[in-house]
Design a protein around this motif. Structure first.
Motif, PDB file in Angstrom:
ATOM      1  N   MET A   1      57.563  20.152  -2.190  1.00  0.00           N
ATOM      2  CA  MET A   1      58.173  21.335  -1.566  1.00  0.00           C
ATOM      3  C   MET A   1      58.166  21.161  -0.050  1.00  0.00           C
ATOM      4  O   MET A   1      57.139  20.914   0.555  1.00  0.00           O
ATOM      5  CB  MET A   1      57.405  22.600  -1.945  1.00  0.00           C
ATOM      6  CG  MET A   1      57.973  23.876  -1.312  1.00  0.00           C
ATOM      7  SD  MET A   1      56.959  25.346  -1.610  1.00  0.00           S
ATOM      8  CE  MET A   1      57.282  25.634  -3.336  1.00  0.00           C
TER       9      MET A   1
ATOM     10  N   LEU B   1      62.080  24.782   2.012  1.00  0.00           N
ATOM     11  CA  LEU B   1      62.117  25.295   0.642  1.00  0.00           C
ATOM     12  C   LEU B   1      61.091  26.418   0.464  1.00  0.00           C
ATOM     13  O   LEU B   1      61.352  27.396  -0.248  1.00  0.00           O
ATOM     14  CB  LEU B   1      61.834  24.163  -0.341  1.00  0.00           C
ATOM     15  CG  LEU B   1      61.894  24.518  -1.838  1.00  0.00           C
ATOM     16  CD1 LEU B   1      63.247  25.117  -2.198  1.00  0.00           C
ATOM     17  CD2 LEU B   1      61.600  23.295  -2.690  1.00  0.00           C
TER      18      LEU B   1
ATOM     19  N   THR C   1      62.112  30.082  -0.682  1.00  0.00           N
ATOM     20  CA  THR C   1      61.462  30.679  -1.853  1.00  0.00           C
ATOM     21  C   THR C   1      60.896  32.048  -1.505  1.00  0.00           C
ATOM     22  O   THR C   1      61.036  33.014  -2.268  1.00  0.00           O
ATOM     23  CB  THR C   1      60.336  29.770  -2.372  1.00  0.00           C
ATOM     24  OG1 THR C   1      60.873  28.479  -2.682  1.00  0.00           O
ATOM     25  CG2 THR C   1      59.684  30.367  -3.616  1.00  0.00           C
TER      26      THR C   1
ATOM     27  N   VAL D   1      61.976  35.545  -3.188  1.00  0.00           N
ATOM     28  CA  VAL D   1      60.981  36.437  -3.791  1.00  0.00           C
ATOM     29  C   VAL D   1      61.003  37.800  -3.108  1.00  0.00           C
ATOM     30  O   VAL D   1      60.898  38.846  -3.751  1.00  0.00           O
ATOM     31  CB  VAL D   1      59.569  35.810  -3.721  1.00  0.00           C
ATOM     32  CG1 VAL D   1      58.511  36.807  -4.180  1.00  0.00           C
ATOM     33  CG2 VAL D   1      59.504  34.552  -4.572  1.00  0.00           C
TER      34      VAL D   1
END
Length: 208
Positions: free
Chosen positions: A1, A5, A9, A13
């Motif tokens: 990751m 990223l 993410t 979220v």
């Protein structure tokens, strides 16, 4: 990751958290409704940007693994719980159940049965302590707050949960004192506790 990223993410979220806390059970044109959240509500922007930043800090500080994933999951749950707590003084049980399930899954993936048992013990003890305080204080601390601390114990373990509890209580006490002094609240005013748990977790993330 990669760091990028991790940020993306967190933003994704955060978007899901906004949908969860703002959905009212009435179906609307999805795209229009979603962008209205950000146009009319600065809190939605703060939630999305905040989780993007927190996920970035977690990744750069802790890399990948149990610690990073537990922090990411817990901060997302706490953002949602904080908003609901501020809005309605209610912490939805579905958030606690989600935290417990994900905590068990993470422990199963990364640790032995003994470590899972320790996490479950922390879940019970942390929740039990706060539940006892809730009964003694006659509602001064909500049952939902006790369940939220229990969820924190499941994901972070005993040592970090103790740190979070200390920071949360100190921060809420200081906020309450200053709010009374500046006449923003009175001594009988109800105060959302979930945001202080979130503050405690974020401070624990930063200080390591």
């Amino acid at each position: 990751m990669s760091s990028l990223l991790a940020v993306l993410t967190g933003v994704l979220v955060g978007s899901l958290v906004n949908v969860f806390v703002n959905f009212e059970g009435r179906y609307k044109p999805l795209i229009k409704w979603y962008f209205t959240l950000y146009y009319q509500n600065a809190r939605s922007i703060f939630t999305t940007a905040g989780l993007g930043l927190i996920f970035y800090i977690v990744y750069t500080k802790y890399g990948t693994g149990f610690c990073s994933l537990s922090y990411m999951i817990l901060t997302a749950i706490l953002f949602a719980a904080s908003i609901k707590d501020i809005q309605n003084r209610i912490i939805p049980n579905k958030l606690i159940v989600l935290g417990l399930i994900l905590g068990v899954i993470l422990n199963c993936l990364f640790f032995s049965f003994g470590r899972i048992a320790d996490s479950l013990t922390t879940f019970v003890l942390a929740g039990g302590i706060l539940l006892s305080i809730s009964f003694v204080s006659k509602g001064g601390l909500g049952i939902g707050d006790a369940k939220l601390i229990a969820c924190t114990g499941m994901l972070l373990g005993a040592q970090k949960t103790i740190s979070v509890m200390i920071i949360s209580f100190l921060a809420s006490a200081l906020f309450g004192v200053f709010s009374v002094l500046f006449k923003k609240l009175n001594r009988k005013s109800a105060m959302a506790f979930a945001p202080f748990v979130l503050f405690g977790v974020v401070l624990t993330i930063i200080t390591g």
